[in-house]
Design an enzyme around this catalytic site. Structure first.
Site, PDB file in Angstrom:
ATOM      1  N   GLN A  97      -7.793   1.743 -12.510  1.00 60.53           N
ATOM      2  CA  GLN A  97      -6.472   2.151 -12.977  1.00 60.53           C
ATOM      3  C   GLN A  97      -6.576   2.746 -14.371  1.00 60.53           C
ATOM      4  OE1 GLN A  97      -4.245   1.854 -10.689  1.00 60.53           O
ATOM      5  NE2 GLN A  97      -2.878   3.073 -11.962  1.00 60.53           N
ATOM      6  N   HIS A 116      -7.597   6.470 -15.108  1.00 60.17           N
ATOM      7  CA  HIS A 116      -6.682   7.571 -14.790  1.00 60.17           C
ATOM      8  C   HIS A 116      -6.198   8.269 -16.050  1.00 60.17           C
ATOM      9  CE1 HIS A 116      -5.842   7.990 -10.565  1.00 60.17           C
ATOM     10  NE2 HIS A 116      -5.777   6.699 -10.398  1.00 60.17           N
ATOM     11  N   GLU A 156       3.723  -0.589  -9.725  1.00 56.95           N
ATOM     12  CA  GLU A 156       3.441   0.492  -8.780  1.00 56.95           C
ATOM     13  C   GLU A 156       2.462  -0.006  -7.711  1.00 56.95           C
ATOM     14  OE1 GLU A 156       1.239   3.609 -10.619  1.00 56.95           O
ATOM     15  OE2 GLU A 156       1.601   5.048  -8.990  1.00 56.95           O
ATOM     16  N   ASP A 172      -5.795   4.977  -2.624  1.00 56.82           N
ATOM     17  CA  ASP A 172      -5.632   6.299  -3.243  1.00 56.82           C
ATOM     18  C   ASP A 172      -6.099   7.409  -2.310  1.00 56.82           C
ATOM     19  OD1 ASP A 172      -4.559   5.407  -5.572  1.00 56.82           O
ATOM     20  OD2 ASP A 172      -6.449   5.361  -6.683  1.00 56.82           O
ATOM     21  N   HIS A 223      45.990  14.835   3.851  1.00 56.45           N
ATOM     22  CA  HIS A 223      45.096  13.965   4.626  1.00 56.45           C
ATOM     23  C   HIS A 223      45.895  13.231   5.705  1.00 56.45           C
ATOM     24  CE1 HIS A 223      42.198  14.632   1.418  1.00 56.45           C
ATOM     25  NE2 HIS A 223      41.302  13.861   2.016  1.00 56.45           N
TER      26      HIS A 223
END
Lengths: 436, 436
Positions: free
Chosen positions: A259, A262, A327, A361, A420
């Site tokens: 992680q 990235h 996430e 991924d 209406h």
């Protein structure tokens, strides 16, 4: 030094809240630039795209070379190794199989009053996918965006990918081919988003734009939202690992580092009731970190945002996880299903020590475009439904209108909307033998 | 004079495009005011809400009276007539029955490689509904927003409704009670949105905010988007009626006027291959218009945006309808199902002459919160799923990782993400008898 917290400490709540509200993203205000780029593309079309690509990507294009042509795509794809081609094909097949199950069903029923009700799903007609150029040009991202669109039944699928200094990523073109993309344009930035939203002489407009991008792309997507649909604007990525029991510290360390590599703004969090395991994982991170090619990025992320939280037990870990709404949530525990059932807010859950986030991924099948920055509290990852929309359907028989219409007349009167009421009442009057 | 078009005219395409791109909304730029209101609420909490309500709604509140208390709600609800109570109850029951069918299902399967995949749906924990005060305070809107949230399983449901000059709408409180709302606050505007997004001493923050509002409310929703989820920002409402055959011109005229009376920016469009029918409907509109209590609003809408389009046949009408992508589509033709199958983009379809759009505003069951301004090309009306989110799930066996993991390792290498590759490879190495 990552952040170390323990729920046993008296100031835990404050420190946890401070960690939660840490601002990881430094979003420059690029709105003025983006607004003028969009206006330029709307006014000058292809000509603006050519000029802007020259300026930002240092490539000399013409309206005729905005699109990749077939021969060029074939020549680039031929450069891909057999091994990479095979891996990308497996990924595409698995992503397609997963997303095919997401296709929603139409419904229709007739209720006791005689109203036939339901809904139907239809695909968006045209979708545009943004793919960043250069370093962040990920073929996996092309698959994750394009395949759900194709599964949804989108007729026309467009990619915009810039070619800074003329640099082309053959794997991106192969991924586009495997996913069934129809048109590929070598443009990027806010100008690509503007072209897809408003159209130019060469590029017809689309209805929905998805895909990651830098601050300019994100601002442009916000700007065109409403004119077209967009996906979520993604923030920095994050993983939360809850671990206990006989876990391999090296694996957990690598998952945290996967992680962290990235982006310097990415966040890796470990929550465990086991202090010895936490210490072992941190040692492994420190051992492996200097050996990584992306040590600088991963090191910055781990130093600034890496977090280790000691809890009393797994229940407490699950409670904290829901407040983080990660996430990616890895459950490296003996009974991951039981723990998953205790959590509620997460973009994707990876159950057990044999399901590293990295496999998700690329090849496990579920989408890797997921809600970041605590937005898993209220939103979901990318899916086939993001490329479809639902139309509600109703058909009343005269009898059904006679039964439920009078209530509509009463409510229309309460809201002061007389036409209406009349539109319903005039029909009921006709039914009752009055003049239609 | 409404706009008259015919596909037989040589300049039809230009005039149709001009009609499509007509800007109906004059959105004032209220961003600066809204930004400062939000900052004030974040800083001063309840105290800011009290001050702002005094200034904008001319009501003297205290932190203790921000919420309606039980006795007050009961006293207000007692003012509602039996007829209105019965009608609102029918509406609530029918809306609940329709939306209950929208509850999505969880999925789980194991593929041949040994990967157990799927997803699960969970509700948002807390949702806040904005309800405008005064004239635009519609009880039907409370039902349409609150019931899907409750059906989704939202635990905490909050309403903010301002009480300008102390004016309370008993029907709004009854609708909230019928829908099962938990907390009702008498605040409005950008300050209400800020309170629900960020929380104050009295009002705990929510995860998702929906509901209509003026320019300030819309700007505030855009502002807090990301911090919380929001629904679509609705533009002016619109109806498209496709008619042919033995239709009652008075009914069609009333349906057009029902849309027009909402707002001077609303748009009513009639498409028909039948010139005599078109003329008869226009005459009916002109006859009825002056008799309406809201003649001024409806007249302005019909004069500025009302549109009648003559086509060669119904197929051509369906094609134009898809370009308009109307919020409401009424199919007043002999075979509405066949025509519906030829259209693709619409928020809601009303089939046949006995299904006036107005019945859908109140009691037919489907949601009346629908995509406007051509956004039905890419988005859907409000549903139960807007109050839920999907978490993807994956669990690999060691064997499954051994089978698909190597492809992830190849792709990670292509993308230059070495820790990704190592996190998978280190596990496969352990499986193959190497060191874990």
């Amino acid at each position: 030094m990552p952040i170390h917290l323990s729920t046993a400490e008296p100031d835990f709540q404050q420190r946890f809240a401070a960690m939660l509200s840490m601002k990881r993203e430094d979003s420059a205000d690029v709105n003025d630039v983006v607004t003028s780029i969009i206006a330029d593309v709307r006014e000058r079309g292809d000509e603006a795209l050519v000029d802007l690509s020259g300026r930002f990507d240092r490539v000399a294009l013409t309206p005729q070379t905005l699109a990749f042509d077939k021969d060029e795509i074939a020549a680039q794809i031929a450069l891909v190794s057999d091994e990479e081609r095979a891996a990308l094909t497996v990924a595409a097949d698995r992503i397609r199989a997963y997303h095919a199950r997401q296709l929603p069903e139409d419904m229709e029923w007739t209720d006791p009053e005689g109203a036939t009700l339901g809904w139907r799903w239809t695909p968006v007609s045209a979708a545009g996918l943004y793919v960043p150029g250069g370093q962040a040009s990920y073929p996996s991202s092309v698959l994750m965006n394009a395949i759900p669109a194709r599964v949804a039944g989108v007729e026309r699928l467009v990619i915009c990918v810039p070619t800074p200094n003329g640099q082309v990523n053959p794997l991106v073109l192969l991924a586009a081919q495997l996913a069934g993309v129809d048109e590929i344009y070598r443009i990027g930035g806010a100008q690509a988003i503007a072209a897809m939203a408003y159209g130019t002489e060469t590029i017809r407009p689309v209805d929905k734009i998805t895909g990651p991008g830098n601050a300019y792309v994100a601002a442009a997507k916000r700007h065109v939202f409403g004119r077209v649909g967009i996906d979520m604007i993604a923030g920095p990525s994050e993983v939360l690992i809850i671990a206990e029991g006989a876990q391999n510290p090296e694996w957990l360390a690598l998952d945290l580092l996967a992680q962290a590599e990235h982006d310097a703004d990415a966040q890796s969090i470990l929550i465990t009731p086991d202090k010895a395991l936490a210490d072992a994982v941190v040692l492994e991170v420190e051992r492996i970190l200097p050996t990584l090619p992306r040590a600088k990025v991963a090191g910055a992320s781990w130093r600034d945002y890496g977090t280790v939280i000691l809890t009393r037990d797994l229940d407490e870990a699950a409670t904290l996880s829901d407040r983080i709404a990660p996430e990616h949530l890895e459950l490296c525990v003996d009974d991951p299903e039981a723990l998953a059932a205790k959590t509620r807010h997460a973009g994707a859950i990876f159950l057990g020590g044999w399901t590293p986030e990295a496999v998700g991924d690329y090849v496990s099948g579920p989408n890797h475009v997921l809600p970041t920055a605590r937005s898993a509290r209220f939103s979901s990852g990318l899916s086939v439904m993001d490329f479809m929309k639902r139309t509600t359907m109703a058909r009343l028989t005269p009898e059904a209108l006679a039964k439920i219409g009078p209530d509509a007349v009463v409510l229309a009167a309460s809201e002061g909307l007389s036409a209406h009421g009349l539109s319903v009442a005039s029909r009921i009057r006709a039914l009752n033998g009055g003049q239609g």
